[in-house]
Design an enzyme around this catalytic site. Structure first.
Site, PDB file in Angstrom:
ATOM      1  N   ASP A  30       0.845  -1.191   0.000  1.00 46.63           N
ATOM      2  CA  ASP A  30       0.000   0.000   0.000  1.00 46.63           C
ATOM      3  C   ASP A  30       0.885   1.247   0.000  1.00 46.63           C
ATOM      4  O   ASP A  30       1.907   1.313   0.694  1.00 46.63           O
ATOM      5  CB  ASP A  30      -0.899  -0.018   1.238  1.00 46.63           C
ATOM      6  N   ASN A  86     -12.704  -3.010   2.860  1.00 44.07           N
ATOM      7  CA  ASN A  86     -13.604  -1.871   2.959  1.00 44.07           C
ATOM      8  C   ASN A  86     -14.563  -1.928   1.773  1.00 44.07           C
ATOM      9  O   ASN A  86     -14.139  -2.155   0.638  1.00 44.07           O
ATOM     10  CB  ASN A  86     -12.815  -0.561   2.936  1.00 44.07           C
ATOM     11  N   GLY A  92     -15.484   2.952   3.893  1.00 41.83           N
ATOM     12  CA  GLY A  92     -14.172   3.571   3.724  1.00 41.83           C
ATOM     13  C   GLY A  92     -13.459   3.180   2.449  1.00 41.83           C
ATOM     14  O   GLY A  92     -12.254   3.389   2.323  1.00 41.83           O
ATOM     15  N   GLN A  93     -14.206   2.625   1.487  1.00 39.93           N
ATOM     16  CA  GLN A  93     -13.566   2.222   0.228  1.00 39.93           C
ATOM     17  C   GLN A  93     -13.294   3.455  -0.629  1.00 39.93           C
ATOM     18  O   GLN A  93     -14.201   4.252  -0.890  1.00 39.93           O
ATOM     19  CB  GLN A  93     -14.468   1.242  -0.536  1.00 39.93           C
ATOM     20  N   SER A  94     -12.050   3.587  -1.069  1.00 40.04           N
ATOM     21  CA  SER A  94     -11.679   4.759  -1.879  1.00 40.04           C
ATOM     22  C   SER A  94     -11.278   4.394  -3.303  1.00 40.04           C
ATOM     23  O   SER A  94     -11.227   5.271  -4.163  1.00 40.04           O
ATOM     24  CB  SER A  94     -10.550   5.536  -1.203  1.00 40.04           C
ATOM     25  N   HIS A  99     -10.298  -5.090  -3.107  1.00 44.61           N
ATOM     26  CA  HIS A  99      -8.950  -5.312  -2.563  1.00 44.61           C
ATOM     27  C   HIS A  99      -9.038  -5.737  -1.106  1.00 44.61           C
ATOM     28  O   HIS A  99      -9.876  -5.251  -0.353  1.00 44.61           O
ATOM     29  CB  HIS A  99      -8.059  -4.074  -2.705  1.00 44.61           C
ATOM     30  N   LEU A 100      -8.141  -6.645  -0.743  1.00 46.63           N
ATOM     31  CA  LEU A 100      -8.003  -7.083   0.643  1.00 46.63           C
ATOM     32  C   LEU A 100      -6.774  -6.406   1.216  1.00 46.63           C
ATOM     33  O   LEU A 100      -5.681  -6.506   0.645  1.00 46.63           O
ATOM     34  CB  LEU A 100      -7.810  -8.601   0.721  1.00 46.63           C
ATOM     35  N   HIS A 101      -6.952  -5.700   2.318  1.00 43.84           N
ATOM     36  CA  HIS A 101      -5.797  -5.146   3.029  1.00 43.84           C
ATOM     37  C   HIS A 101      -5.233  -6.236   3.936  1.00 43.84           C
ATOM     38  O   HIS A 101      -5.982  -6.845   4.713  1.00 43.84           O
ATOM     39  CB  HIS A 101      -6.213  -3.980   3.926  1.00 43.84           C
TER      40      HIS A 101
HETATM   41  P1  DGP Z   1      -9.571   1.593   0.502  1.00 41.44           P
HETATM   42  O1  DGP Z   1      -9.657   2.846   1.306  1.00 41.44           O
HETATM   43  O2  DGP Z   1     -10.022   0.371   1.265  1.00 41.44           O
HETATM   44  O3  DGP Z   1     -10.252   1.740  -0.843  1.00 41.44           O
HETATM   45  O4  DGP Z   1      -8.029   1.373   0.228  1.00 41.44           O
HETATM   46  C1  DGP Z   1      -7.364   1.867  -0.874  1.00 41.44           C
HETATM   47  C2  DGP Z   1      -5.909   1.796  -0.561  1.00 41.44           C
HETATM   48  O5  DGP Z   1      -5.192   1.945  -1.766  1.00 41.44           O
HETATM   49  C3  DGP Z   1      -5.401   2.874   0.388  1.00 41.44           C
HETATM   50  O6  DGP Z   1      -4.935   2.245   1.577  1.00 41.44           O
HETATM   51  C4  DGP Z   1      -4.259   3.547  -0.350  1.00 41.44           C
HETATM   52  C5  DGP Z   1      -3.983   2.600  -1.494  1.00 41.44           C
HETATM   53  N1  DGP Z   1      -3.593   3.244  -2.718  1.00 41.44           N
HETATM   54  C6  DGP Z   1      -4.261   4.234  -3.360  1.00 41.44           C
HETATM   55  N2  DGP Z   1      -3.617   4.564  -4.485  1.00 41.44           N
HETATM   56  C7  DGP Z   1      -2.534   3.746  -4.575  1.00 41.44           C
HETATM   57  C8  DGP Z   1      -1.488   3.607  -5.528  1.00 41.44           C
HETATM   58  O7  DGP Z   1      -1.426   4.299  -6.554  1.00 41.44           O
HETATM   59  N3  DGP Z   1      -0.535   2.671  -5.267  1.00 41.44           N
HETATM   60  C9  DGP Z   1      -0.589   1.878  -4.151  1.00 41.44           C
HETATM   61  N4  DGP Z   1       0.387   0.984  -3.984  1.00 41.44           N
HETATM   62  N5  DGP Z   1      -1.570   1.984  -3.227  1.00 41.44           N
HETATM   63  C10 DGP Z   1      -2.526   2.910  -3.452  1.00 41.44           C
END
Ligand code: DGP
Length: 113
Positions: A30, A86, A92-94, A99-101
């Site tokens: 991330d 999320n 909180g999904q952005s 995706h799984l954290h």
């Molecule tokens: P969520 O909030 O659950 O949708 O998590 C999205 C995650 O994606 C957030 O923790 C940051 C990560 N993220 C966003 N843009 C990028 C990117 O360009 N590269 C990487 N490696 N991670 C990203």
């Protein structure tokens, strides 16, 4: 599904620190880590969110979970870790690509905010 940041990572249009890849999924660190280890596991199939999973994705969903656990082991999270998905705005999904954290490397608090 429209192109997202994560489809661009799958297609190597933007860089990422990839830790695992197979025919069906990709895992990368991330960009804004919330723990010493913070990896995202994503399907290559463009599924927008957990709500976008269909019955036909049962095997893929299991594969993502098994991959998350395998990566946690490979990255040394022997003391435990957390897997978070999320979903939607309140979740909180952005990024609109499932995706799984995988978070670990420190003691994680509960409940999440
Ligand atoms: P969520 O909030 O659950 O949708 O998590 C999205 C995650 O994606 C957030 O923790 C940051 C990560 N993220 C966003 N843009 C990028 C990117 O360009 N590269 C990487 N490696 N991670 C990203």
């Amino acid at each position: 599904m429209a192109e997202t940041l994560f489809t661009k990572i799958i297609d190597r249009k933007i860089p990422a620190d990839i830790v695992y890849e197979d025919d069906d999924c990709l895992a990368f660190r991330d960009v804004a880590p919330q723990a010493p280890v913070h990896v995202l596991v994503i399907p290559k199939k463009p599924i927008a969110s957990l709500d976008g999973l269909a019955d036909e994705d049962r095997g893929l969903a299991g594969h993502l979970m098994l991959t998350a656990a395998r990566i946690a082991g490979e990255l040394g999270l022997s003391e435990g870790y957390r897997v978070v998905v999320n979903c939607g705005r309140d979740g909180g999904q952005s990024v609109d690509h499932l995706h799984l954290h995988v978070l670990g490397g420190r003691s994680l608090t509960w409940p999440p905010g």
